[in-house]
Design a protein around this motif. Structure first.
Motif, PDB file in Angstrom:
ATOM      1  N   ALA A   1      -2.152   0.592  -4.111  1.00  0.00           N
ATOM      2  CA  ALA A   1      -2.571   0.776  -5.494  1.00  0.00           C
ATOM      3  C   ALA A   1      -1.401   1.378  -6.245  1.00  0.00           C
ATOM      4  O   ALA A   1      -1.124   2.561  -6.079  1.00  0.00           O
ATOM      5  CB  ALA A   1      -3.792   1.689  -5.568  1.00  0.00           C
ATOM      6  N   ASN A   2      -0.720   0.584  -7.005  1.00  0.00           N
ATOM      7  CA  ASN A   2       0.532   0.988  -7.650  1.00  0.00           C
ATOM      8  C   ASN A   2       1.397   1.785  -6.686  1.00  0.00           C
ATOM      9  O   ASN A   2       1.836   2.887  -6.977  1.00  0.00           O
ATOM     10  CB  ASN A   2       0.274   1.784  -8.937  1.00  0.00           C
ATOM     11  N   GLY A   3       1.596   1.228  -5.519  1.00  0.00           N
ATOM     12  CA  GLY A   3       2.503   1.819  -4.548  1.00  0.00           C
ATOM     13  C   GLY A   3       1.860   2.741  -3.530  1.00  0.00           C
ATOM     14  O   GLY A   3       2.428   2.962  -2.477  1.00  0.00           O
ATOM     15  N   LEU A   4       0.698   3.286  -3.832  1.00  0.00           N
ATOM     16  CA  LEU A   4       0.093   4.253  -2.915  1.00  0.00           C
ATOM     17  C   LEU A   4      -0.920   3.584  -1.986  1.00  0.00           C
ATOM     18  O   LEU A   4      -1.698   2.726  -2.409  1.00  0.00           O
ATOM     19  CB  LEU A   4      -0.589   5.386  -3.700  1.00  0.00           C
ATOM     20  N   ASP A   5      -0.922   4.037  -0.716  1.00  0.00           N
ATOM     21  CA  ASP A   5      -1.800   3.400   0.271  1.00  0.00           C
ATOM     22  C   ASP A   5      -3.130   4.128   0.432  1.00  0.00           C
ATOM     23  O   ASP A   5      -3.920   3.769   1.282  1.00  0.00           O
ATOM     24  CB  ASP A   5      -1.087   3.309   1.627  1.00  0.00           C
ATOM     25  N   ASN A   6      -3.354   5.188  -0.348  1.00  0.00           N
ATOM     26  CA  ASN A   6      -4.535   6.018  -0.060  1.00  0.00           C
ATOM     27  C   ASN A   6      -5.613   5.939  -1.146  1.00  0.00           C
ATOM     28  O   ASN A   6      -6.340   6.908  -1.360  1.00  0.00           O
ATOM     29  CB  ASN A   6      -4.103   7.471   0.167  1.00  0.00           C
ATOM     30  N   ASP A   7      -5.713   4.802  -1.815  1.00  0.00           N
ATOM     31  CA  ASP A   7      -6.731   4.671  -2.858  1.00  0.00           C
ATOM     32  C   ASP A   7      -8.099   4.415  -2.211  1.00  0.00           C
ATOM     33  O   ASP A   7      -8.330   3.348  -1.639  1.00  0.00           O
ATOM     34  CB  ASP A   7      -6.353   3.534  -3.809  1.00  0.00           C
ATOM     35  N   ALA A   8      -8.975   5.400  -2.339  1.00  0.00           N
ATOM     36  CA  ALA A   8     -10.278   5.308  -1.663  1.00  0.00           C
ATOM     37  C   ALA A   8     -11.153   4.213  -2.240  1.00  0.00           C
ATOM     38  O   ALA A   8     -12.061   3.732  -1.566  1.00  0.00           O
ATOM     39  CB  ALA A   8     -10.999   6.654  -1.751  1.00  0.00           C
ATOM     40  N   THR A   9     -10.886   3.802  -3.471  1.00  0.00           N
ATOM     41  CA  THR A   9     -11.723   2.729  -4.020  1.00  0.00           C
ATOM     42  C   THR A   9     -11.349   1.379  -3.397  1.00  0.00           C
ATOM     43  O   THR A   9     -12.135   0.452  -3.432  1.00  0.00           O
ATOM     44  CB  THR A   9     -11.602   2.637  -5.565  1.00  0.00           C
ATOM     45  N   LEU A  10     -10.154   1.279  -2.822  1.00  0.00           N
ATOM     46  CA  LEU A  10      -9.733   0.026  -2.188  1.00  0.00           C
ATOM     47  C   LEU A  10      -9.896   0.051  -0.671  1.00  0.00           C
ATOM     48  O   LEU A  10     -10.183  -0.968  -0.051  1.00  0.00           O
ATOM     49  CB  LEU A  10      -8.253  -0.252  -2.502  1.00  0.00           C
ATOM     50  N   CYS A  43       4.798  12.284 -15.975  1.00  0.00           N
ATOM     51  CA  CYS A  43       4.665  11.038 -15.219  1.00  0.00           C
ATOM     52  C   CYS A  43       4.647  11.318 -13.716  1.00  0.00           C
ATOM     53  O   CYS A  43       3.784  10.837 -12.990  1.00  0.00           O
ATOM     54  CB  CYS A  43       5.816  10.106 -15.595  1.00  0.00           C
ATOM     55  N   VAL A  44       5.599  12.127 -13.261  1.00  0.00           N
ATOM     56  CA  VAL A  44       5.659  12.436 -11.829  1.00  0.00           C
ATOM     57  C   VAL A  44       4.427  13.249 -11.417  1.00  0.00           C
ATOM     58  O   VAL A  44       3.823  13.005 -10.377  1.00  0.00           O
ATOM     59  CB  VAL A  44       6.978  13.166 -11.490  1.00  0.00           C
ATOM     60  N   ALA A  45       4.036  14.202 -12.272  1.00  0.00           N
ATOM     61  CA  ALA A  45       2.871  15.039 -11.952  1.00  0.00           C
ATOM     62  C   ALA A  45       1.617  14.188 -11.786  1.00  0.00           C
ATOM     63  O   ALA A  45       0.829  14.387 -10.870  1.00  0.00           O
ATOM     64  CB  ALA A  45       2.663  16.093 -13.043  1.00  0.00           C
ATOM     65  N   ARG A  46       1.452  13.213 -12.667  1.00  0.00           N
ATOM     66  CA  ARG A  46       0.211  12.425 -12.584  1.00  0.00           C
ATOM     67  C   ARG A  46       0.218  11.508 -11.371  1.00  0.00           C
ATOM     68  O   ARG A  46      -0.828  11.238 -10.783  1.00  0.00           O
ATOM     69  CB  ARG A  46      -0.104  11.689 -13.879  1.00  0.00           C
ATOM     70  N   GLU A  47       1.399  11.085 -10.937  1.00  0.00           N
ATOM     71  CA  GLU A  47       1.457  10.267  -9.727  1.00  0.00           C
ATOM     72  C   GLU A  47       1.193  11.114  -8.479  1.00  0.00           C
ATOM     73  O   GLU A  47       0.513  10.664  -7.554  1.00  0.00           O
ATOM     74  CB  GLU A  47       2.814   9.550  -9.624  1.00  0.00           C
ATOM     75  N   VAL A  48       1.734  12.327  -8.454  1.00  0.00           N
ATOM     76  CA  VAL A  48       1.463  13.222  -7.319  1.00  0.00           C
ATOM     77  C   VAL A  48      -0.031  13.579  -7.298  1.00  0.00           C
ATOM     78  O   VAL A  48      -0.663  13.621  -6.239  1.00  0.00           O
ATOM     79  CB  VAL A  48       2.345  14.487  -7.389  1.00  0.00           C
ATOM     80  N   TYR A  49      -0.591  13.785  -8.459  1.00  0.00           N
ATOM     81  CA  TYR A  49      -2.030  14.076  -8.575  1.00  0.00           C
ATOM     82  C   TYR A  49      -2.859  12.886  -8.058  1.00  0.00           C
ATOM     83  O   TYR A  49      -3.811  13.057  -7.310  1.00  0.00           O
ATOM     84  CB  TYR A  49      -2.332  14.372 -10.043  1.00  0.00           C
ATOM     85  N   ARG A  50      -2.443  11.699  -8.444  1.00  0.00           N
ATOM     86  CA  ARG A  50      -3.151  10.500  -7.987  1.00  0.00           C
ATOM     87  C   ARG A  50      -3.090  10.402  -6.466  1.00  0.00           C
ATOM     88  O   ARG A  50      -4.052  10.014  -5.799  1.00  0.00           O
ATOM     89  CB  ARG A  50      -2.514   9.249  -8.633  1.00  0.00           C
ATOM     90  N   TYR A  51      -1.930  10.777  -5.914  1.00  0.00           N
ATOM     91  CA  TYR A  51      -1.788  10.793  -4.457  1.00  0.00           C
ATOM     92  C   TYR A  51      -2.731  11.832  -3.851  1.00  0.00           C
ATOM     93  O   TYR A  51      -3.363  11.586  -2.823  1.00  0.00           O
ATOM     94  CB  TYR A  51      -0.329  11.113  -4.119  1.00  0.00           C
ATOM     95  N   ALA A  52      -2.833  12.990  -4.503  1.00  0.00           N
ATOM     96  CA  ALA A  52      -3.673  14.073  -3.967  1.00  0.00           C
ATOM     97  C   ALA A  52      -5.147  13.688  -3.961  1.00  0.00           C
ATOM     98  O   ALA A  52      -5.859  13.974  -3.001  1.00  0.00           O
ATOM     99  CB  ALA A  52      -3.470  15.348  -4.786  1.00  0.00           C
ATOM    100  N   VAL A  53      -5.598  13.021  -5.019  1.00  0.00           N
ATOM    101  CA  VAL A  53      -7.028  12.720  -5.119  1.00  0.00           C
ATOM    102  C   VAL A  53      -7.380  11.353  -4.540  1.00  0.00           C
ATOM    103  O   VAL A  53      -8.537  11.060  -4.279  1.00  0.00           O
ATOM    104  CB  VAL A  53      -7.557  12.846  -6.573  1.00  0.00           C
ATOM    105  N   GLY A  54      -6.366  10.506  -4.314  1.00  0.00           N
ATOM    106  CA  GLY A  54      -6.596   9.250  -3.615  1.00  0.00           C
ATOM    107  C   GLY A  54      -7.507   8.279  -4.335  1.00  0.00           C
ATOM    108  O   GLY A  54      -8.400   7.682  -3.722  1.00  0.00           O
TER     109      GLY A  54
END
Lengths: 556, 437
Positions: free
Chosen positions: A90-99, A495-506
């Motif tokens: 999901a935009n680069g991250l593998d930990n998206d719980a919705t997917l 921008c970086v903060a929101r991506e790290v946050y997205r990683y944290a919440v998955g």
């Protein structure tokens, strides 16, 4: 503990008391342990600065998380999850719980992995697993080791559900085999393969707070990239994670731990798509010394750079400006004069004078963000706009054929790309993308510095043409002026903060997140881009610790 | 070799008994009386075809046509082939995503892409397809009861995003292909036959206990979680049936493939052939009836050294038709045709319970994401159908006028017993495609 008298909590306290600090609910089958009897405590709600987030879906362990978890729980570094189905990104991250969800291959691979993990673990004397020959011993094992695996105490039903398996297995096989069977079942249990972050205690009538154990787990996978250790589980058992202040304190300890940057390193490896770097292909007629081994070295070099800048500076500024460069004998032509003892050795050096520092000047990054037969102002420009500004350019019109300008023996890359901007349909976007990419033009498709191209001097005049943060806008010669602006910009920190946050919440970001993100970005910015501050701010945010009764994906 | 074959029958208490393999106990005999199974294979290759040489030469009628050099390897199956022209993949012409993304996502789903964050080569962003794929719907029509509902296989289809997937369980539920033949083997023949009975009984009790644990978690507030745990439970039940019912005869002698560097472009041909052979073995044993195979990602940058193509084939597809290097795309197409031929040859070798070949009971659909790389268009898609499974009239080169490819998918579903009149995005459906049956 005070003020939250749930049955489960009371049971945990009792467990600690009985087991003298061992983190388990040892009382067997007492009704106080069962979820059924647990009445969620009603805590008085404090006014919240921002709206609560809808509750998250179950988070299937990623292959990375699974491997790390079994490494830490069973001392098994065999990485069995490499055979599991790949996660969609999901935009680069593998930990998206919705997917991420279980498919038919998952259940088969879990079965195979847990069988071999259990076999090795039970035989591993260093682990000192009990080899039970009677039910009470197995009951103790299930509740004690089950708590490590499930990342929280087992409910009575969960514990009772496992016990007959051991007894039946013992009737058919030896004690060792019965232990393997029991452990294999625990490892396939949904409580292990899913991270459950649906809160357990009601706050007023509007929200649920995650239990201490859930927060320990969420923190641990976020910050350490793995299952909570005994210390974290103890903090949860002792109620230290039941308050925002307690969570902040624990998160502070964690980021200063030796593993404190592991989660962020994982995030950055996905943010940079290091797997793609390793699989970079080059046209061997254009770049005659390209090899697969070189692509692997690029990846290792980048990984070492990221890890080094996290440990040394743990800051966004360090990531964007650290002069460190890691090279091995295959990475020739990158301005580093180093002699190697052997073919596998990497040496730390610094970028030669005049070369760009930070992540944007790394050979592996530049080679990856290139075409197979040349540099790519477009890929490099898009990276900056998408990953650092969070302003990805809009898609090109549907009917435009995407054809990179043909190679030329006389023109520079800039001149070739100038041509496509003469077409008005291309120009609208490429007038934004290309100037950013042109600042990288001193670096060829292999990421090597060049003064000329096709006999013409390189013109690396470039920069950001448009951005929400106007301080980013401006042309300069090469990368240094742009990097200077990036390091100062609130937009880049946001921008970086929101991506790290997205990683944290998955999960994908929701509109409710925007309000919470403001404070997180404020803190990150105030700290001068300190990643430790960012991690602690995310963990301390109520949005990390509580959610509304509504679930993500529910119809309003 | 035949002496080494064993057939396992389920004895009392689930114990497996190994018997010497005998001609008399070949699969068709062991399953005598059951109708021959239908099968479906979707074969995908990326970035369109070399159109100037792709289409057969027309004769006086649809049935009189001559294959060009690209399809020479398919000559023995000419009467089992249906070449098409004039079918447009209209669902992919506009919408979210770039042309390859829309094409690869729409090919088997007939659906548009969700908005999302997968960046195309040109910076365009898209998500996954918004509906199930044909193969997954066919699982419920022809694949029920097999040990492996479906296989998704790949050769260098490694992108974990919309460009690396053609099969979807449902909207936004991509089934990424398995690229490692070693794991394909494990999926199909993973259970070690020695000590199978003991293992099966242990696995049964483990899976029972795990299902018990799933049930304890099912009291969820979130509808999404409930749905996923339900599915998890179903999958565990299916797995339990699969690992405990040891009635499937070991009907194909297949060795586990040696480890292969499946992420290397030098191995694309090796991997593709291994995957095809393993799939055929699974079909010979009737372990699966539905599969898709992707020969690389939609947005690959592969050279194909085994064909002497040393530069990025994707970029070669972009060249104008007159450019000499663009002819290399025809070389690539010829290779894909050889993979198609390998599939058909293997299916010919499988004799079903009524004595017919698997080719006559299977439908193969060969397709791609755009018709031609240098325009990225989705009109006149180079689709080829093969096999007698759908009871379409084969041995033809048929032409339609701007037909919707969704209608072709509808016809395939109809052929296998589904009454649907639309599939995927209904805006691109007019009803079943004419001139097939």
């Amino acid at each position: 503990m005070e003020g939250s008298g749930s049955g489960r909590q009371a049971c945990q306290t009792k467990g600690v008391g009985l087991a003298a600090g061992v983190l388990i609910c040892v009382s067997l089958a007492t009704s106080a342990c069962s979820d059924k009897e647990t009445v969620p405590p009603i805590v008085i709600d404090e006014p919240q600065a921002c709206p609560d987030i809808p509750g998250p879906p179950l988070r299937l362990l990623t292959r990375f998380e699974y491997n790390n978890s079994v490494r830490d729980l069973l001392g098994d570094s065999s990485g069995p999850a490499r055979d599991f189905p790949r996660e969609p990104l999901a935009n680069g991250l593998d930990n998206d719980a919705t997917l991420n969800q279980v498919g038919d291959e998952n259940v088969l691979r879990y079965l195979e992995a847990s069988e071999s993990l259990a076999k090795v673990a039970v035989a591993n004397t260093a682990l000192a697993m009990p080899i039970c020959t009677a039910a009470p011993c197995a009951e103790k094992f299930i509740s004690e080791f089950g708590q490590r695996l499930f990342r929280r105490p087992l409910t009575t039903d969960e514990s009772l559900g496992m016990q007959p398996l051991f007894s039946a297995a013992l009737a058919k096989q030896d004690a060792q085999g019965a232990m393997e069977t029991t452990l294999a079942a625990l490892l396939q249990s949904p409580q292990f393969v899913y991270r459950d972050e649906w809160g357990t205690s009601a706050i007023g009538t509007s929200a649920l707070r995650l239990s201490g154990h859930q927060i320990a787990s969420k923190l641990s996978y976020f910050v350490f990239g793995t299952t909570p250790d005994a210390v974290l589980q103890q903090a949860a058992t002792q109620g230290e994670l039941n308050t925002a202040a307690g969570v902040a304190q624990t998160a502070n300890k964690m980021v200063n731990d030796a593993r404190g940057m592991d989660g962020l390193a994982r995030f950055l490896s996905q943010w940079l798509y290091l797997d793609g770097v390793q699989n970079t292909e080059k046209d061997i007629y254009t770049f005659t010394d390209f090899s697969r081994e070189l692509a692997k070295s690029w990846r290792t070099s980048l990984e070492m750079f990221v890890s080094n800048s996290l440990v040394e500076t743990h800051s966004l500024k360090g990531l964007l400006t650290s002069p460190a460069l890691f090279v091995d004998s295959k990475m020739t032509g990158y301005g580093a004069e180093v002699v190697f003892a052997n073919n596998t050795e990497f040496r730390q050096t610094v970028q030669a004078p005049g070369r760009a520092t930070g992540i944007l000047g790394q050979p592996g990054f530049l080679a990856f963000k290139s075409l197979h037969n040349g540099s790519s102002p477009i890929r490099r420009g898009i990276f900056v706009l998408d990953k650092l500004l969070c302003e990805p350019p809009p898609p090109p019109p549907a009917d435009v054929p995407i054809v990179p300008p043909p190679l030329s023996k006389s023109l520079t890359t800039r001149e070739r790309f100038d041509n496509h901007r003469k077409d008005p349909t291309c120009a609208s976007c490429h007038n934004v993308i290309d100037p950013v990419g042109f600042a990288f033009e001193h670096y060829d498709g292999m990421g090597r510095w060049r003064a000329t191209e096709n006999g013409q001097p390189i013109n690396a005049q470039g920069g950001i043409v448009t951005a929400n943060d106007e301080s980013l806008i401006g042309m300069g010669d090469g990368l240094e002026p742009m990097i200077e602006k990036l390091v100062q910009s609130r937009q880049v920190h946001d921008c970086v903060a929101r991506e790290v946050y997205r990683y944290a919440v998955g999960r994908p970001l929701l509109h409710e997140d925007e309000c919470w993100l403001k404070e997180i970005t404020d803190n990150f910015m105030k700290s001068g881009g300190d990643f430790k501050t960012l991690i602690v701010s995310i963990a301390s945010s109520p949005s990390f610790q509580r959610h509304s009764f509504k679930a993500i994906g529910d119809q309003p | 070799m035949k002496a080494a074959r064993r057939i396992f029958l389920k004895g009392a208490f689930g114990t497996a008994i190994a018997l010497p393999w005998l001609e008399a106990l070949s699969p068709k005999q062991a399953r005598a009386g059951t109708p021959a199974p239908n099968r479906f294979i979707g074969l995908y290759h990326p970035n369109g075809v070399f159109t100037p040489k792709w289409f057969p030469t027309r004769g006086a009628s649809e049935t009189e046509f001559a294959l060009g050099p690209i399809h020479a390897a398919l000559e023995p199956w000419k009467q089992q082939l249906l070449f098409t022209s004039g079918i447009d993949m209209s669902v992919a012409i506009k919408g979210t995503g770039e042309m390859h993304q829309r094409g690869v996502g729409g090919w088997l789903t007939g659906a548009k892409l969700a908005s999302g964050t997968f960046v195309g080569n040109d910076g365009t962003m898209a998500g996954y397809a918004t509906g199930p794929s044909l193969d997954q719907v066919l699982v419920r029509l022809i694949g029920l009861g097999t040990a492996i509902p479906s296989l998704q296989l790949g050769a260098h289809a490694l992108m974990p995003n919309v460009s690396g997937v053609v099969s979807y369980a449902a909207a936004n539920q991509p089934l990424l292909p398995q690229n490692d033949p070693r794991l394909t083997f494990k999926t199909i023949f993973g259970t070690d036959p020695t000590g199978l009975g003991k293992l099966a009984s242990s696995r049964q009790s483990i899976l029972d206990a795990v299902q018990g644990q799933v049930k304890l978690m099912q009291k969820r507030t979130s509808a999404l979680d409930k749905q996923r745990l339900d599915r998890h439970l179903t999958l565990l039940r299916e797995l339990e049936t699969r690992v405990t019912n040891i009635t499937a005869p070991v009907c194909a002698k297949v060795e586990s493939p040696a480890p292969v560097d499946f992420a290397s472009e030098t191995q694309v041909d090796v991997v593709a052939k291994l995957q095809v052979d393993l799939l055929l073995a699974a079909m010979r044993c009737d372990l699966t009836r539905v599969a898709t195979i992707m020969l690389a990602d939609a947005q690959n940058h592969l050279a194909l050294p085994h064909l002497g193509i040393a530069t990025d084939i994707h970029n070669l597809t972009h060249l104008s038709d007159g450019t000499p290097d663009r002819e290399k795309v025809a070389t690539r197409d010829t290779w894909v045709a050889s993979i198609m031929a390998r599939l058909l040859e293997g299916l010919d070798g499988i004799i079903d319970s009524d004595g017919s070949t698997a080719t006559s009971n299977s439908l193969l659909l060969w397709g791609t994401d755009v018709s031609r790389g240098n325009t990225h268009s989705h009109d006149n898609m180079p689709f080829v159908l093969a096999g007698g499974g759908a009871k379409f009239r084969m041995g033809r080169y048929a032409t339609w006028q701007a037909a919707f490819h969704n209608d072709m998918l509808v016809s395939i579903l109809n052929a296998f017993g589904s009454p649907v009149q639309t599939f995927g995005d209904p805006a691109f459906c007019r009803g079943p495609l004419s001139n097939l049956v």
